[in-house]
Design an enzyme around this catalytic site. Structure first.
Site, PDB file in Angstrom:
ATOM      1  N   SER A   1      30.062   3.334  59.790  1.00  0.00           N
ATOM      2  CA  SER A   1      30.337   4.373  58.907  1.00  0.00           C
ATOM      3  C   SER A   1      31.712   4.951  58.961  1.00  0.00           C
ATOM      4  CB  SER A   1      29.410   5.494  59.062  1.00  0.00           C
ATOM      5  OG  SER A   1      29.446   6.135  60.237  1.00  0.00           O
TER       6      SER A   1
ATOM      7  N   LYS B   1      37.789  11.814  61.366  1.00  0.00           N
ATOM      8  CA  LYS B   1      36.546  11.504  60.467  1.00  0.00           C
ATOM      9  C   LYS B   1      36.057  12.833  59.858  1.00  0.00           C
ATOM     10  CE  LYS B   1      32.381   8.784  60.736  1.00  0.00           C
ATOM     11  NZ  LYS B   1      31.373   8.186  61.479  1.00  0.00           N
TER      12      LYS B   1
ATOM     13  N   SER C   1      28.948   2.640  64.284  1.00  0.00           N
ATOM     14  CA  SER C   1      29.894   3.134  63.575  1.00  0.00           C
ATOM     15  C   SER C   1      31.407   3.219  64.083  1.00  0.00           C
ATOM     16  CB  SER C   1      29.507   4.476  62.746  1.00  0.00           C
ATOM     17  OG  SER C   1      28.595   4.135  61.871  1.00  0.00           O
TER      18      SER C   1
END
Ligand code: GLN
Length: 495
Positions: free
Chosen positions: A159, A79, A183
């Site tokens: 997210s 990420k 997330s």
């Protein structure tokens, strides 16, 4: 031998160790899949094929010597919130679009030490703020799943939407995520994969771009819980560079999967039965209860009385912390500078140009709840309610070992179905934020498809540092659900 894109992380690890495949060919297959699918999915912000090939070659050398860590030769995605030395790290924000960290986050350093191969940096909501992955300055991510009855572009959740989409589409075997209020779990559910938000303090936050420091927690996302367990074992651990990382030994998470659940007590929090809950979500929850019962658990009705204050408390605490954390992007310490004649002018122009709408909204709200006159009414009160929410869990865990709930109130929705009202978007987090506020671990497993053909997830929440119990219960759900569906857009599918 399985096709290269059929491997799970665990089966690839075994095939690599047995020298049935090489790290380089496994890496090339995944790089090809990225080439084929990711111009469309947009799950990567930055691809690092050369770094990946170099790491894969080194992994093959280690494997040839009979060495190599537990992730030796495994293609992973990171990420783009984890600082990676020498590789651009953007947090999906324009303000960091040229930031190349001179240091490595502890989590990614751990993964590299164990031989992980990094294919690139994955897309996310800007500064991890969102539930759709549509707030990224680098464009939205497309969920590789499709409704059975339409071609609409679906959101992957957020997210960690890029992480979830890349894993689901077979572009990587595992990915790092971060979870501040859901997330990891919500995008995992939206994309039909597994994800774990460990106990707060389990993984170091050092080198992870901060959103809300008292909530942020890194965790693994992969196709199966076994894959997640292998990654978590590598990611977790005490780190003197993070004062909130906790010094407890990292157990053998993979071994915990087979523990079974006989005699386990599973709580069903009655306040999570929201009025107006989608009947399909409710039915899936009942199915999960039935699966666990069949496996020999005792189901217990429990109460978490402050649940309805979870969302408002989260959106005060998280935004207050975000407004403080994001003060560093001023064009001096961090951030793409917009030159102006005065210092104040430079700050204003830098932040106006660098941040997107959602981030600005949160900085404004966060600054407001911390400002004199409102601090007591909002921030301080939210902190007190947070304590009550944590006590709810502590009391429940006197009676039960884990809690079972849905992960999200819906399945993936279309890009153009995203509500325009931010409050409606925040409702996505209703089942995930309480565990974040309490700091307790939680995971999501894919449990079925809804009537429109997109995945739904079930969430398990556990006691502090009892990830192993979660894995044992989660594994039972995973086996019962036998979720073998693949999304429309998949490395193994038609071009
Ligand atoms: N969707 C939640 C938010 O927008 C959670 C985000 C996260 O966990 N990073 O804040």
């Amino acid at each position: 031998m399985a096709e290269l894109h059929d491997f799970t992380l665990a089966s690839a690890r075994d095939a690599l160790k047995a020298r049935e495949i090489s790290a380089l060919e496994l890496t090339e297959a995944h790089l090809e899949a990225i080439e084929k699918l990711d111009d469309r999915l947009n799950s990567f912000i930055t691809r690092t094929p050369e770094l990946a090939r170099e790491q894969a070659r080194r992994a093959d050398e280690a494997l040839a010597r009979g060495e190599g860590g537990k992730l030796c030769g495994i293609p992973l995605g990171i990420k783009d919130l984890f600082a990676t030395k020498g590789t651009r790290t953007t947090a999906a924000s324009r303000i960091l679009s040229n930031f190349i960290p001179p240091y490595e986050s502890t989590v990614t350093a751990n993964l590299q030490k164990d031989g992980g191969v990094f294919l690139g940096k994955l897309n996310l909501d800007e500064f991890a703020m969102g539930s759709t992955n549509l707030t990224s300055a680098f464009g939205g991510v497309e969920n590789p799943w499709k409704y059975s009855d339409s071609d609409a572009r679906l959101v992957p959740g957020g997210s960690s939407g890029g992480s979830a989409a890349a894993v689901a589409a077979g572009l990587v075997l595992g990915a790092t995520g971060t979870d501040t209020g859901g997330s990891i779990r919500q995008p995992a559910a939206f994309c039909g994969i597994a994800g774990i938000k460990p106990t707060y303090g389990r993984c170091s936050r050092f080198g992870t771009v901060a959103f809300a420091s008292s909530l942020d927690q890194a965790g693994p996302m992969a196709r199966t819980l076994q894959d997640c367990a292998i990654m978590l074992e590598s990611m977790a651990g005490f780190d003197p560079k993070d004062a909130t990382s906790v010094d407890v030994p990292v157990p053998d998470y993979e071994a915990a999967l087979g523990r079974g659940v006989k005699g386990m007590r599973v709580g069903i929090p009655r306040e999570y039965r929201l009025a107006g809950l989608d009947p399909e979500i409710d039915a899936l929850w009942e199915q999960g209860i039935a699966w666990l019962k069949e496996a020999g658990v005792e189901i217990v009705d429990v109460s978490l009385p402050h649940t309805r204050y979870g969302l408002p408390t989260y959106y005060i605490v998280a935004l207050a912390e975000a407004s403080s954390n994001l003060a560093r992007y001023d064009g001096v310490r961090f951030g793409e500078r917009q030159m102006r004649d005065t210092l104040d002018g430079m700050y204003e122009a830098t932040r106006a140009a660098g941040f997107g709408d959602e981030v600005k909204r949160r900085i404004l709200l966060g600054t407001y709840v911390l400002s004199s006159g409102y601090y007591d009414a909002y921030y301080l009160r939210a902190q007190k309610v947070r304590t009550l929410l944590r006590q709810d869990f502590q009391k429940a865990f006197e009676k039960v070992d884990v809690l079972l709930t849905p992960t999200a109130p819906s399945g993936a929705f279309a890009w153009d179905e995203k509500p325009t009202d931010p409050i409606q978007v925040y409702l996505n987090d209703v089942f995930t934020v309480p565990a974040s506020l309490a700091g307790v671990p939680a995971l999501s497993v894919p449990a079925g498809l809804n009537s429109r053909g997109v995945p739904l997830g079930l969430q398990l929440i556990g006691r502090d540092f009892e990830e192993e119990t979660l894995l044992a219960a989660g594994h039972v759900l995973e086996q019962a659900a036998n979720f073998t569906h693949r999304p429309t857009l998949h490395a193994g599918g038609a071009a």
